[in-house]
Write a protein that holds these residues in place. Structure first.
Motif, PDB file in Angstrom:
ATOM      1  N   UNK B 396       0.786  -1.034   0.166  1.00 26.95           N
ATOM      2  CA  UNK B 396       0.120  -0.033  -0.132  1.00 26.95           C
ATOM      3  C   UNK B 396       0.711   1.258   0.063  1.00 26.95           C
ATOM      4  N   UNK B 397       2.115   1.358   0.420  1.00 22.76           N
ATOM      5  CA  UNK B 397       2.855   2.483   0.537  1.00 22.76           C
ATOM      6  C   UNK B 397       3.482   2.830  -0.576  1.00 22.76           C
ATOM      7  N   UNK B 398       3.831   2.145  -1.515  1.00 22.90           N
ATOM      8  CA  UNK B 398       4.425   2.151  -2.570  1.00 22.90           C
ATOM      9  C   UNK B 398       3.665   2.204  -3.863  1.00 22.90           C
ATOM     10  N   UNK B 399       4.413   2.630  -5.007  1.00 24.52           N
ATOM     11  CA  UNK B 399       3.535   2.941  -6.312  1.00 24.52           C
ATOM     12  C   UNK B 399       3.871   1.802  -7.251  1.00 24.52           C
ATOM     13  N   UNK B 400       4.493   0.644  -6.691  1.00 20.79           N
ATOM     14  CA  UNK B 400       4.598  -0.384  -7.415  1.00 20.79           C
ATOM     15  C   UNK B 400       5.967  -0.470  -8.013  1.00 20.79           C
ATOM     16  N   UNK B 401       6.134  -1.404  -9.122  1.00 22.58           N
ATOM     17  CA  UNK B 401       7.400  -1.949  -9.875  1.00 22.58           C
ATOM     18  C   UNK B 401       7.449  -1.220 -11.119  1.00 22.58           C
ATOM     19  N   UNK B 402       8.633  -1.109 -11.671  1.00 21.24           N
ATOM     20  CA  UNK B 402       8.965  -0.035 -12.789  1.00 21.24           C
ATOM     21  C   UNK B 402       8.461  -0.998 -13.923  1.00 21.24           C
ATOM     22  N   UNK B 456      10.313  -1.443  -5.659  1.00 22.53           N
ATOM     23  CA  UNK B 456       9.125  -0.585  -5.544  1.00 22.53           C
ATOM     24  C   UNK B 456       9.531   0.619  -5.658  1.00 22.53           C
ATOM     25  N   UNK B 457       8.883   1.703  -6.454  1.00 21.32           N
ATOM     26  CA  UNK B 457       9.064   3.081  -6.480  1.00 21.32           C
ATOM     27  C   UNK B 457       8.026   3.728  -5.110  1.00 21.32           C
ATOM     28  N   UNK B 458       8.913   4.527  -4.455  1.00 24.74           N
ATOM     29  CA  UNK B 458       8.047   5.228  -3.421  1.00 24.74           C
ATOM     30  C   UNK B 458       8.244   6.591  -3.931  1.00 24.74           C
ATOM     31  N   UNK B 459       6.975   7.301  -4.128  1.00 24.37           N
ATOM     32  CA  UNK B 459       6.900   8.692  -4.537  1.00 24.37           C
ATOM     33  C   UNK B 459       6.639   9.726  -3.374  1.00 24.37           C
ATOM     34  N   UNK B 476       9.669  15.251   2.991  1.00 26.85           N
ATOM     35  CA  UNK B 476       8.599  16.120   2.758  1.00 26.85           C
ATOM     36  C   UNK B 476       7.598  16.238   3.850  1.00 26.85           C
ATOM     37  N   UNK B 477       7.270  17.452   4.377  1.00 18.61           N
ATOM     38  CA  UNK B 477       6.471  17.416   5.517  1.00 18.61           C
ATOM     39  C   UNK B 477       4.960  16.525   5.145  1.00 18.61           C
ATOM     40  N   UNK B 478       4.580  17.263   3.921  1.00 19.71           N
ATOM     41  CA  UNK B 478       3.296  16.863   3.675  1.00 19.71           C
ATOM     42  C   UNK B 478       3.029  15.169   3.567  1.00 19.71           C
ATOM     43  N   UNK B 479       4.123  14.531   2.886  1.00 17.39           N
ATOM     44  CA  UNK B 479       3.967  13.214   2.935  1.00 17.39           C
ATOM     45  C   UNK B 479       3.856  12.442   4.289  1.00 17.39           C
ATOM     46  N   UNK B 547       4.677   5.547  15.467  1.00 10.27           N
ATOM     47  CA  UNK B 547       5.796   4.705  15.556  1.00 10.27           C
ATOM     48  C   UNK B 547       5.458   3.629  14.171  1.00 10.27           C
ATOM     49  N   UNK B 548       4.226   3.263  14.184  1.00  7.99           N
ATOM     50  CA  UNK B 548       3.874   2.679  12.950  1.00  7.99           C
ATOM     51  C   UNK B 548       4.025   3.189  11.497  1.00  7.99           C
ATOM     52  N   UNK B 549       3.580   4.617  11.729  1.00  5.63           N
ATOM     53  CA  UNK B 549       3.942   5.234  10.203  1.00  5.63           C
ATOM     54  C   UNK B 549       5.482   5.352  10.164  1.00  5.63           C
ATOM     55  N   UNK B 550       6.276   5.604  11.432  1.00  6.68           N
ATOM     56  CA  UNK B 550       7.776   5.674  11.087  1.00  6.68           C
ATOM     57  C   UNK B 550       8.283   4.402  10.534  1.00  6.68           C
ATOM     58  N   UNK B 551       7.819   3.248  10.818  1.00  9.64           N
ATOM     59  CA  UNK B 551       8.487   2.000  10.277  1.00  9.64           C
ATOM     60  C   UNK B 551       8.161   1.940   8.792  1.00  9.64           C
ATOM     61  N   UNK B 552       7.358   2.577   8.061  1.00 12.07           N
ATOM     62  CA  UNK B 552       7.361   2.751   6.652  1.00 12.07           C
ATOM     63  C   UNK B 552       8.177   3.621   5.964  1.00 12.07           C
ATOM     64  N   UNK B 553       8.701   4.644   6.939  1.00 11.30           N
ATOM     65  CA  UNK B 553       9.428   5.701   6.417  1.00 11.30           C
ATOM     66  C   UNK B 553      10.998   5.511   6.549  1.00 11.30           C
ATOM     67  N   UNK B 554      11.754   6.244   5.701  1.00 10.56           N
ATOM     68  CA  UNK B 554      13.208   5.945   6.003  1.00 10.56           C
ATOM     69  C   UNK B 554      13.608   6.707   7.072  1.00 10.56           C
ATOM     70  N   UNK B 555      14.765   6.285   7.718  1.00  8.96           N
ATOM     71  CA  UNK B 555      15.206   7.042   9.130  1.00  8.96           C
ATOM     72  C   UNK B 555      14.927   8.337   9.381  1.00  8.96           C
ATOM     73  N   UNK B 556      15.462   9.285   8.381  1.00 10.78           N
ATOM     74  CA  UNK B 556      15.625  10.398   8.590  1.00 10.78           C
ATOM     75  C   UNK B 556      14.280  11.299   8.458  1.00 10.78           C
ATOM     76  N   UNK B 557      13.453  10.647   8.000  1.00  8.09           N
ATOM     77  CA  UNK B 557      11.938  11.162   7.786  1.00  8.09           C
ATOM     78  C   UNK B 557      11.164  10.740   9.169  1.00  8.09           C
ATOM     79  N   UNK B 558      11.598  10.078   9.840  1.00  8.47           N
ATOM     80  CA  UNK B 558      10.885   9.712  11.012  1.00  8.47           C
ATOM     81  C   UNK B 558      10.598  10.670  12.062  1.00  8.47           C
ATOM     82  N   UNK B 559       9.473  10.707  12.769  1.00  9.19           N
ATOM     83  CA  UNK B 559       9.033  11.976  13.592  1.00  9.19           C
ATOM     84  C   UNK B 559       9.718  11.353  14.927  1.00  9.19           C
TER      85      UNK B 559
END
Lengths: 261, 630
Positions: B396-402, B456-459, B476-479, B547-559
């Motif tokens: 669900x968190x990606x846009x799929x494969x190329x 998988x591409x994550x936009x 990206x704050x909005x993301x 925490x759950x949202x953080x798991x889907x994000x790269x380290x530096x984007x985590x709150x």
């Protein structure tokens, strides 16, 4: 083409007990015009419409529609002659769908008998198909496609008004009477309704008689105006003439003629 | 293959299917009216010849402005068959915008829908010397119109019939002359800065795009598709038009914008594209219907839904569910899911597409639980279709494969770059922008994202909307905020990262209604919004979700640290716009002290502020809010 007026009412007098509702009213509706009947509350506008389509019988005077005296005829016979109307307070079959309400109005054009309808196949089916086609065109015309199968009781007020207009049109009238078509609507709905009225006039070329309180709409879309006050016709003429008529101003504002302007 | 064009595909379909198969269907007057491939072809032919006899020449541009109707497809194919280029315009454009598109694209003709659009053109006709004719397909309301400029579609087709009698070979020859490298369509992109730019796409780009897509999702001529994505948009061009011609998918057009859901139910499509909001709407409709149904159905639904979810979970994790679960799912499917899907018209869905990665994971999960295969994709006018979820690879968190015919590269700045036969071949009359955007065949999308371990591409966001951290990483704050708001307990989130700090912090607005209900069920007493927001249990609840949202994000984007704000963001205090969008700059200034505290070691922050009520009264407000670290 016949240029004689389609409807002629002469010297109508209507009384309920001791109250005179209409007094010496004479008016004509031309073959191609939008005519407005205006006047303050209780002026007798709706009563006049009720006389025309047979709900009330005036004590005096005659009404001729296409040269036929309809004063004594019952409402359904007048409808068959080609007079359709909508009501101030919506009068639909509230438990039926939009489609069924419109189809019901087609009954005056149905020729097939009970037995034939029971068998359905053949002529009855054809008749049903033709009627449905005409009704569907109206549904498309009035932009009520999304409520085609909805029970009318569940529809918003503005849409119900449009369904009622659709039902009046489904009878394929040769004259259309609209009693306060925009009452209780917001500005946008009023504009839509005004546009529909103009479209109907343009497409069908039938006379339309409307009773309306919104002066902007009356002035914008009507060709001629008849003004009633306490059951008496006080003025008649084009919108510009009526706007400046001192009698009309007095009737509406209750002011002395001198105080205005 | 190289020289295939859309009109050639149409001709092939007529040879194959003729009168045997339905090409398009439209609901009119309450009945689904169908057009076979033959009928469709005839209309395209006469329309094309009619346009030619009115003066359309190879290479000319023709605009099309209207709702989704078969006439749109016919007009587009007719223009392309004559060697012209179709320019799509969105129906909600104002007269001034329409004028811009017509002027910029040098359109000689415009094919429009109805009175509404014709009126726009009558307003601007004096200013468009190039425009020869306005051709409309719905004459309703225009009985009294008498303008030289107007012609109905019927009239143009009659001209076409006459033209064919004089030049019987013309149409076929004209199609033969078409080449794959010819421009097929111009798609105007909504430029965030400056005027919209017209991206030109060749026939072969459109076809190569759809070819790969059709292969992955096995589109075929038994598939039903309901079309209501605007045809001026590349998605509909790729799916509803190119896919339609290439795979023979039957395209169904709803009667009216308001009847779409009803019409979907009547058709029962196999393939559909819905925006995130519509998918959410469907879930809400189902939940409302379940609420209104009988006790028996409701309890069955509650009993079986967890089974569906369990199966979806193992499918996402690419694990086997086990025989028992599969058996239970079979029962659940027949007892509840199939009738349920039938009610909303999704029973036969094989591919339900969505784009923009704004569908919440819960909704994604829900649809897979009841057996609706929804998939995310990523693409654009310029790039074509870039990535897509494969059936066995749903995340669900990606846009799929190329896609197999596309190459994707992430630049050093993190910008997604695309190369392949899909991409556009220039902006109309703007070669400068093109050379700026495309270098060595790589198209710079302007989107920021990355490829994860499973390719998988994550936009994440537009490059321009990104913020930087101390280490130079972009985020990206909005993301982040969008994902936090997926939580039913979070109403609003304001995510901040500073150029001189290492990590990201957040100010959270709890959702009073949902958190209140949750607190009641847990028997947690509270009195006010600020009181509830500072309850230890509530902080814990929000913390777990972050925490759950953080798991889907790269380290530096985590709150890393957050607070539950003691009040709701309010449009009356200019913190939100009237459409409930955050005024970032204002909020950042207003809560500067609080943000400083979030970036310090402090565990508490005392609030002392003056509140303005709606009636203009002011009062002083003091409280302490807790800062939570993760």
């Amino acid at each position: 083409m016949n240029t004689e007026a389609i409807l002629k009412a002469s010297k109508l007098r209507l009384e309920f007990g001791g109250i005179t509702v209409l007094f010496q009213i004479s008016m004509e509706v031309e073959r191609e015009e939008i005519l407005a009947i205006i006047g303050p509350n209780g002026a007798g506008k709706t009563s006049l419409l009720n006389c025309i389509n047979g709900f009330y019988r005036p004590q005096q005077g005659d009404i001729f529609f296409k040269g036929i005296n309809i004063t004594e005829l019952s409402p359904h016979k007048i409808a068959k002659l080609g007079v359709s109307r909508t009501f101030q307070n919506i009068e639909l079959y509230s438990g039926l769908s939009t489609l069924d309400n419109l189809m019901a109005a087609r009954h005056i054009h149905m020729r097939r008998g009970f037995l034939s309808a029971c068998l359905f196949f053949g002529p009855s089916q054809n008749e049903e198909i033709n009627n449905r086609k005409l009704v569907e065109e109206l549904i498309d015309f009035l932009e009520i496609t999304s409520v085609r199968h909805k029970i009318v009781d569940t529809l918003p007020y503005g849409v119900k008004k449009r369904v009622e207009l659709g039902r009046a049109l489904a009878a394929e009238p040769s004259m259309l009477i609209l009693d306060e078509p925009t009452a209780g609507m917001n500005v946008e709905e009023k504009e839509d309704m005004a546009r529909f009225i103009l479209d109907i006039f343009e497409l069908k070329r039938i006379p339309i008689v409307i009773v309306e309180h919104d002066m902007d709409i009356v002035m914008d879309i009507c060709d001629r105006i008849v003004v009633l006050d306490f059951g008496v016709k006080i003025a008649e003429g084009s919108p510009t003439e009526i706007k400046d008529n001192p009698k009309v101003i007095t009737a509406y504002l209750g002011a002395d003629e001198g105080e205005l302007d | 293959m190289e020289d295939l064009t859309l009109p050639k595909l149409l001709r092939k379909n007529v040879e194959n299917y003729g009168e045997k198969r339905i090409a398009e269907r439209v609901k009119k007057f309450g009945i689904w009216q169908s057009y076979t491939w033959k009928e469709c072809y005839e209309r395209v032919k006469y329309l094309c010849l009619g346009l030619v006899s009115l003066g359309l020449r190879r290479g000319d541009n023709v605009s099309i402005l209207g709702e989704n109707k078969p006439e749109w497809i016919w007009a587009e194919l007719a223009v392309q068959a004559a060697g012209g280029v179709a320019v799509g315009i969105f129906t909600d454009c104002t007269a001034t915008e329409v004028k811009y598109f017509l002027e910029h694209s040098d359109s000689k003709f415009i094919v429009v829908d109805d009175q509404e659009q014709v009126d726009k053109l009558l307003q601007i006709k004096e200013e468009l010397p190039l425009l020869k004719k306005v051709i409309y397909w719905d004459p309703k309301g225009m009985w009294g119109y008498d303008y030289q400029l107007l012609k109905s579609l019927e009239q143009v087709m009659q001209l076409g019939v006459a033209y064919e009698n004089a030049n019987p070979q013309f149409f076929d020859l004209s199609i033969d002359k078409g080449r794959g490298r010819d421009i097929a369509i111009i798609c105007y992109t909504s430029g965030t800065t400056g005027n919209p730019k017209g991206a030109m796409l060749r026939h072969k780009a459109l076809i190569s795009n759809a070819l790969v897509w059709a292969e992955i999702d096995e589109w075929n001529n038994m598939d039903q598709y309901v079309s209501f994505v605007p045809p001026a948009w590349i998605t509909e061009q790729a799916l509803g038009i190119t896919g339609h011609l290439l795979s023979g998918i039957q395209v169904n057009f709803p009667e009216d914008t308001e009847t779409v859901q009803e019409n979907i139910r009547e058709i029962g499509p196999h393939v559909i594209f819905l925006g995130p909001r519509l998918w959410e709407n469907i879930v809400r409709t189902i939940q409302a219907k379940i609420f209104d149904t009988t006790v028996i159905w409701r309890s069955l639904y509650r009993l079986f839904l967890p089974i569906g979810k369990r199966r979806a979970k193992s499918r996402f994790a690419k694990k086997r569910a086990g025989y028992l679960w599969n058996f239970l799912y079979l029962i659940a499917d027949w007892v509840i899911f199939r009738p349920l899907k039938d009610q909303v018209g999704l029973l036969r869905i094989r591919c339900g597409y969505t784009a923009g990665s704004a569908v919440s994971p819960e909704i994604f999960y829900y649809f897979h639980a009841i057996g609706v295969n929804i998939k995310q994709l990523y693409g654009g006018s310029e790039a074509g279709l870039v990535t897509l979820h494969r059936n066995e690879e749903i995340k669900s968190e990606t846009s799929g494969q190329v896609m197999s015919n596309v190459e994707v590269q992430i630049s050093d700045e993190g910008e997604i770059m695309v190369k392949g036969p899909n991409i556009f071949s220039g902006y109309y009359k703007d070669p400068e922008s093109f050379s700026e955007k495309v270098q060595n065949g790589w198209y710079k999308t302007g989107d920021f994202g990355y490829l994860n371990e499973e390719k998988h591409l994550v936009v994440i966001d537009r490059m321009d909307d990104l913020r930087r951290l101390k280490g130079g990483q972009k985020f990206s704050p909005q993301y982040n905020e969008v994902r936090l708001r997926f939580c039913p307990y979070i109403r609003d989130a304001f995510v901040v990262g500073r150029e001189y700090e290492d990590y990201v912090v957040a100010i959270i607005n709890i959702d009073l209604e949902n958190v209140g209900r949750w607190a009641e069920s847990k028997r947690i007493p509270y009195t006010t919004f600020s009181g509830l927001s500072q309850k230890v249990e509530v902080l814990e609840l929000i913390k777990n979700y972050i925490c759950k949202v953080n798991e889907t994000l790269p380290e530096w984007m985590q709150v890393k640290r957050f607070v539950n704000l003691h009040k709701e963001f309010d449009p009356d205090e200019s913190e939100l716009t009237r459409t409930r969008k955050l005024r970032r700059v204002f909020v950042e200034e207003k809560y500067e002290d609080l943000l400083n505290a979030l970036y310090s070691e402090q565990e508490k922050f005392s609030v002392d502020e003056t509140i303005t009520y709606r009636d203009g009264k002011r009062s002083r407000f003091k409280t302490t809010i807790r800062i939570v670290g993760l």
